[in-house]
Motif scaffolding. Structure first.
Motif: not given
Length: 161
Positions: A1-12, A37-49
């Protein structure tokens, strides 16, 4: 199941330290550059894509001027993509382009339940950007759009939801 994580090298994250999150999908961090909050929201639907690599996430980037185009989208690798406008011939499709890194992502996208998805995409050098956009605009229907995205390593998908 997808979950939010820290991504310290994120370009943005270099311009906005709140955009240091991504989503872990089977050990791979996708969409680096989200807020928590965006990562949490994405994790909620990404597993269904069907194909998470084709998904695009709408993000609010207040300091990036886009002269009326938009929305801004984040691709699975953390690249910023701007929706330029509706495709002139294919209903439901929009033309989109990413910043060079070093190639421009150019293609057609469509809105799906809470996210966007690439319908067809090519990564092109700056010198080929205008030609790619012209060829994309010349696609007269869904099958031409899919064919445009398929050659040379392009990503293609039908418009069916």
């Amino acid at each position: 199941m997808p979950n939010a994580v820290i991504a310290p090298s994120a370009p943005l994250a270099s311009g906005d330290p709140t955009r240091r999150y991504g989503v872990d999908v089977d050990g791979a961090v996708m969409f680096p550059g989200l807020t928590r909050p965006e990562a949490d929201a994405v994790a909620a639907w990404l597993g269904h894509v069907d194909d998470p690599g084709l998904a695009l996430v709408p993000v609010e980037i207040g300091v990036v001027l886009s002269d009326g185009a938009g929305p801004h989208l984040l691709d699975s690798a953390g690249g910023l993509v701007l929706v330029l406008g509706a495709h002139s011939h294919v209903a439901g499709a929009h033309v989109a382009m990413g910043a060079p890194s070093p190639l421009h992502a150019v293609g057609a996208v469509a809105r799906r339940d809470g996210h966007w998805t690439w319908l067809a995409r090519r990564d092109v050098p700056d010198a080929g950007r205008v030609a790619a956009l012209d060829a994309l605009d010349a696609c007269g229907d869904e099958s031409a759009l899919v064919a445009w995205g398929a050659p040379d390593g392009g990503t293609a998908r039908t418009l069916a939801p």
